[in-house]
Design a protein around this motif. Sequence first.
Motif, PDB file in Angstrom:
ATOM      1  N   GLY A 191       0.742  -1.029   0.163  1.00  0.00           N
ATOM      2  CA  GLY A 191       0.300   0.390   0.035  1.00  0.00           C
ATOM      3  C   GLY A 191       0.955   0.975  -0.031  1.00  0.00           C
ATOM      4  O   GLY A 191       2.009   1.535   0.005  1.00  0.00           O
ATOM      5  N   LYS A 192      -0.093   2.644  -0.085  1.00  0.00           N
ATOM      6  CA  LYS A 192       0.718   3.862   0.079  1.00  0.00           C
ATOM      7  C   LYS A 192       0.482   4.463   1.308  1.00  0.00           C
ATOM      8  O   LYS A 192      -0.885   4.955   1.421  1.00  0.00           O
ATOM      9  N   LEU A 193       1.353   5.426   1.973  1.00  0.00           N
ATOM     10  CA  LEU A 193       0.784   5.654   3.093  1.00  0.00           C
ATOM     11  C   LEU A 193       1.124   7.167   3.221  1.00  0.00           C
ATOM     12  O   LEU A 193       1.435   7.787   2.419  1.00  0.00           O
ATOM     13  N   HIS A 194      -0.465   8.000   3.284  1.00  0.00           N
ATOM     14  CA  HIS A 194      -0.630   9.429   3.365  1.00  0.00           C
ATOM     15  C   HIS A 194      -0.855   9.803   4.922  1.00  0.00           C
ATOM     16  O   HIS A 194      -1.406   8.991   6.149  1.00  0.00           O
ATOM     17  N   GLY A 195       0.199  10.285   4.563  1.00  0.00           N
ATOM     18  CA  GLY A 195      -0.065  11.875   6.760  1.00  0.00           C
ATOM     19  C   GLY A 195       1.610  10.077   7.334  1.00  0.00           C
ATOM     20  O   GLY A 195       1.309   9.375   6.206  1.00  0.00           O
ATOM     21  N   SER A 196       1.543  10.886   8.975  1.00  0.00           N
ATOM     22  CA  SER A 196       2.207   9.909   9.496  1.00  0.00           C
ATOM     23  C   SER A 196       1.715   9.183  10.797  1.00  0.00           C
ATOM     24  O   SER A 196       1.033   9.746  11.302  1.00  0.00           O
TER      25      SER A 196
ATOM     26  N   PHE B  77     -16.404   5.370   7.936  1.00  0.00           N
ATOM     27  CA  PHE B  77     -16.389   5.261   9.403  1.00  0.00           C
ATOM     28  C   PHE B  77     -14.185   5.590   9.967  1.00  0.00           C
ATOM     29  O   PHE B  77     -14.460   5.825  11.738  1.00  0.00           O
ATOM     30  N   VAL B  78     -14.035   5.691   8.993  1.00  0.00           N
ATOM     31  CA  VAL B  78     -12.594   5.805   8.796  1.00  0.00           C
ATOM     32  C   VAL B  78     -12.013   7.390  10.089  1.00  0.00           C
ATOM     33  O   VAL B  78     -11.218   7.344  11.095  1.00  0.00           O
ATOM     34  N   ALA B  79     -12.733   8.266   9.289  1.00  0.00           N
ATOM     35  CA  ALA B  79     -12.233   9.542  10.126  1.00  0.00           C
ATOM     36  C   ALA B  79     -12.841   9.567  11.341  1.00  0.00           C
ATOM     37  O   ALA B  79     -12.307   9.992  12.411  1.00  0.00           O
ATOM     38  N   SER B  80     -13.655   9.303  12.020  1.00  0.00           N
ATOM     39  CA  SER B  80     -14.209   9.122  13.113  1.00  0.00           C
ATOM     40  C   SER B  80     -12.732   7.972  13.790  1.00  0.00           C
ATOM     41  O   SER B  80     -13.016   7.783  15.471  1.00  0.00           O
TER      42      SER B  80
ATOM     43  N   LEU C  39      -7.152   1.180   7.533  1.00  0.00           N
ATOM     44  CA  LEU C  39      -6.488   0.681   6.278  1.00  0.00           C
ATOM     45  C   LEU C  39      -7.941   0.622   5.174  1.00  0.00           C
ATOM     46  O   LEU C  39      -8.785   0.132   5.312  1.00  0.00           O
ATOM     47  N   VAL C  40      -7.137   1.770   4.400  1.00  0.00           N
ATOM     48  CA  VAL C  40      -8.994   2.255   3.108  1.00  0.00           C
ATOM     49  C   VAL C  40      -7.985   1.798   1.905  1.00  0.00           C
ATOM     50  O   VAL C  40      -7.141   1.523   1.489  1.00  0.00           O
ATOM     51  N   SER C  41      -9.389   1.535   0.983  1.00  0.00           N
ATOM     52  CA  SER C  41      -8.996   1.908  -0.598  1.00  0.00           C
ATOM     53  C   SER C  41      -9.347   3.074  -1.675  1.00  0.00           C
ATOM     54  O   SER C  41      -9.011   2.882  -2.495  1.00  0.00           O
ATOM     55  N   ARG C  42      -9.995   4.119  -0.715  1.00  0.00           N
ATOM     56  CA  ARG C  42      -9.964   5.526  -1.137  1.00  0.00           C
ATOM     57  C   ARG C  42      -9.799   6.554  -0.487  1.00  0.00           C
ATOM     58  O   ARG C  42     -10.131   6.467   1.072  1.00  0.00           O
ATOM     59  N   VAL C  43      -9.317   7.611  -0.220  1.00  0.00           N
ATOM     60  CA  VAL C  43      -9.133   8.115   0.637  1.00  0.00           C
ATOM     61  C   VAL C  43      -9.469   9.591   0.285  1.00  0.00           C
ATOM     62  O   VAL C  43     -10.386  10.427  -1.072  1.00  0.00           O
ATOM     63  N   THR C  44     -10.297  10.543   1.539  1.00  0.00           N
ATOM     64  CA  THR C  44     -10.936  11.142   1.493  1.00  0.00           C
ATOM     65  C   THR C  44      -9.828  12.276   2.208  1.00  0.00           C
ATOM     66  O   THR C  44      -9.641  12.154   3.293  1.00  0.00           O
ATOM     67  N   PRO C  45     -10.708  13.517   2.293  1.00  0.00           N
ATOM     68  CA  PRO C  45      -9.746  14.916   2.549  1.00  0.00           C
ATOM     69  C   PRO C  45     -10.196  14.143   4.464  1.00  0.00           C
ATOM     70  O   PRO C  45      -9.562  15.010   5.282  1.00  0.00           O
ATOM     71  N   GLU C  46     -11.401  13.976   5.171  1.00  0.00           N
ATOM     72  CA  GLU C  46     -11.858  13.995   6.314  1.00  0.00           C
ATOM     73  C   GLU C  46     -10.636  13.205   6.086  1.00  0.00           C
ATOM     74  O   GLU C  46     -10.349  12.945   7.665  1.00  0.00           O
ATOM     75  N   MET C  47     -10.784  12.141   6.289  1.00  0.00           N
ATOM     76  CA  MET C  47      -9.429  11.191   6.785  1.00  0.00           C
ATOM     77  C   MET C  47      -8.492  11.140   6.849  1.00  0.00           C
ATOM     78  O   MET C  47      -7.330  11.428   7.718  1.00  0.00           O
ATOM     79  N   LEU C  48      -7.697  12.199   5.713  1.00  0.00           N
ATOM     80  CA  LEU C  48      -6.317  13.307   5.736  1.00  0.00           C
ATOM     81  C   LEU C  48      -6.625  14.534   7.381  1.00  0.00           C
ATOM     82  O   LEU C  48      -5.849  14.170   7.650  1.00  0.00           O
ATOM     83  N   ALA C  49      -7.413  14.890   7.240  1.00  0.00           N
ATOM     84  CA  ALA C  49      -7.667  16.073   7.990  1.00  0.00           C
ATOM     85  C   ALA C  49      -7.421  15.067   9.630  1.00  0.00           C
ATOM     86  O   ALA C  49      -6.663  15.898  10.970  1.00  0.00           O
ATOM     87  N   ALA C  50      -7.813  13.838  10.059  1.00  0.00           N
ATOM     88  CA  ALA C  50      -8.007  12.977  11.444  1.00  0.00           C
ATOM     89  C   ALA C  50      -6.678  12.411  11.285  1.00  0.00           C
ATOM     90  O   ALA C  50      -6.534  11.948  13.036  1.00  0.00           O
TER      91      ALA C  50
END
Length: 474
Positions: free
Chosen positions: A17-22, A56-59, A69-80
């Motif tokens: 996979g590809k990591l987004h964020g830290s 429910f990823v962001a929450s 662990l996701v197959s699509r990324v949203t801004p809400e996820m990255l903000a959380a």
Amino acid sequence: MAEALWTVDELLAATGGKLHGSARKPLAAVAIDSRAVGQGDIFVAIKGGKHDGHDFVASALTAGAGLGLVSRVTPEMLAAGAVLEVAEDPLRGLEKMGLAARARSLAQIVAVTGSVGKTSTKEMLRTALSASGETHASAASFNNHWGVPLTLARLPRGAAFGVFEIGMNHAGEITPLVGMVRPHVAIITTIAESHLGNFASLQEIADAKAEIFTGIVESGSAVISRDTPYFERLSAAAWASGVRSVVSFGRHADADVRIERVALLPDCCHVTADVMGETVSYTLGLPGEHMAVNSLAVLATAKLTGANLARAALALAKAAPSRGRGARERLSITGGELLLIDESYNANPASVAAALRLLGAAQPPRGGRRIAVLGDMLELGEQGPELHAGLLEPMDAAEVDVLYAAGPLMANLWARVAPHRRGAHAHSSEGLRDALLKGLQAGDVVMVKGSLGSRMGPLVEAIRAAYPPLAKET
């Protein structure tokens, strides 16, 4: 500080996979329910029949999860927080995590299947093997296409033993699951009329259960009930899969691990067994001959995996029935108390007969009655009506005083029961509720059993709510 369950580098290598964020928190566990995430959990966004975990990823991240662990990324996820994006369905990512966890593990791995007794045997194994080292086992009945890889992904790198329950509803379902688990020991508890509606015969069920042998590691062992009429069929399948040894257990005179003496008490068993030539006497903290027999498979496994047999046998005294699988509670009722036996998790003819034997072993005080509350046994196909009617014999043997029955199939048993033994019958468990609660009295022993789809669990909760617990029996 405890060692992390996973590092980011291990996850990247396992999933591609590809990591987004830290990911800043130690990755301590793996979760698929956003309502139950802990600090540092890896939350896997599985898409189920009703909900998509991506919603429910962001929450989950906000609640403390260390990574999604996701197959699509949203801004809400990255903000959380941080997310690991995989190209496929996150369930495939979870499977890859499970495979990587199994590959790095030095644990002795055990897999359990069977028509009856999988979960209780798995829990006995957890208890017995824990006396010899760190033991990881499936939570609840996590035995399907997501439960098995989830349990593998949670396998601690330092565990000495791993115990996995593997279930099936159709042929071909066990093979891919046991291929991930790759057990050193594979157990089949028994073959019975479970999911018979999906098979033409019990022989087909035996063959489907025998798929568990296809995943055994080289030089591994099969542990099989000697009491089942399908022992030779199962044994042949095991040898054909290349096992090193087949160890049989049961009451049969030719069993490698067999009961020599057993005292069946209302809340436990005292057992003397021959374990592959070694005499072992122990107390099992679970009632019922069926439990005593399955404890033999546990001791056989302890010996095969190199655990301390004496410690394993001693630990079995700590085994206790779980909710829905024989848990006992004393409840307060006007004029005294009643005993509730909660067998509501699931049912087939063999497990209902075993539960009725447990009810029969109970000794109500003067004025008390043995009361069976039974819901439909599902997935039995055309034989369903006949198999429900056939429960009269074990009900008579248990000297059940009153039957409360829920469901259209259970009407076949209701029709055979003498009028003076009839409590009430309803089309659903909810329809039975009021009559059951009004019909209970001090001294009664009440056993509730039915298939999961029959929703007998809410009846248990209704009894608890109406009659408060005094103290749990263990």
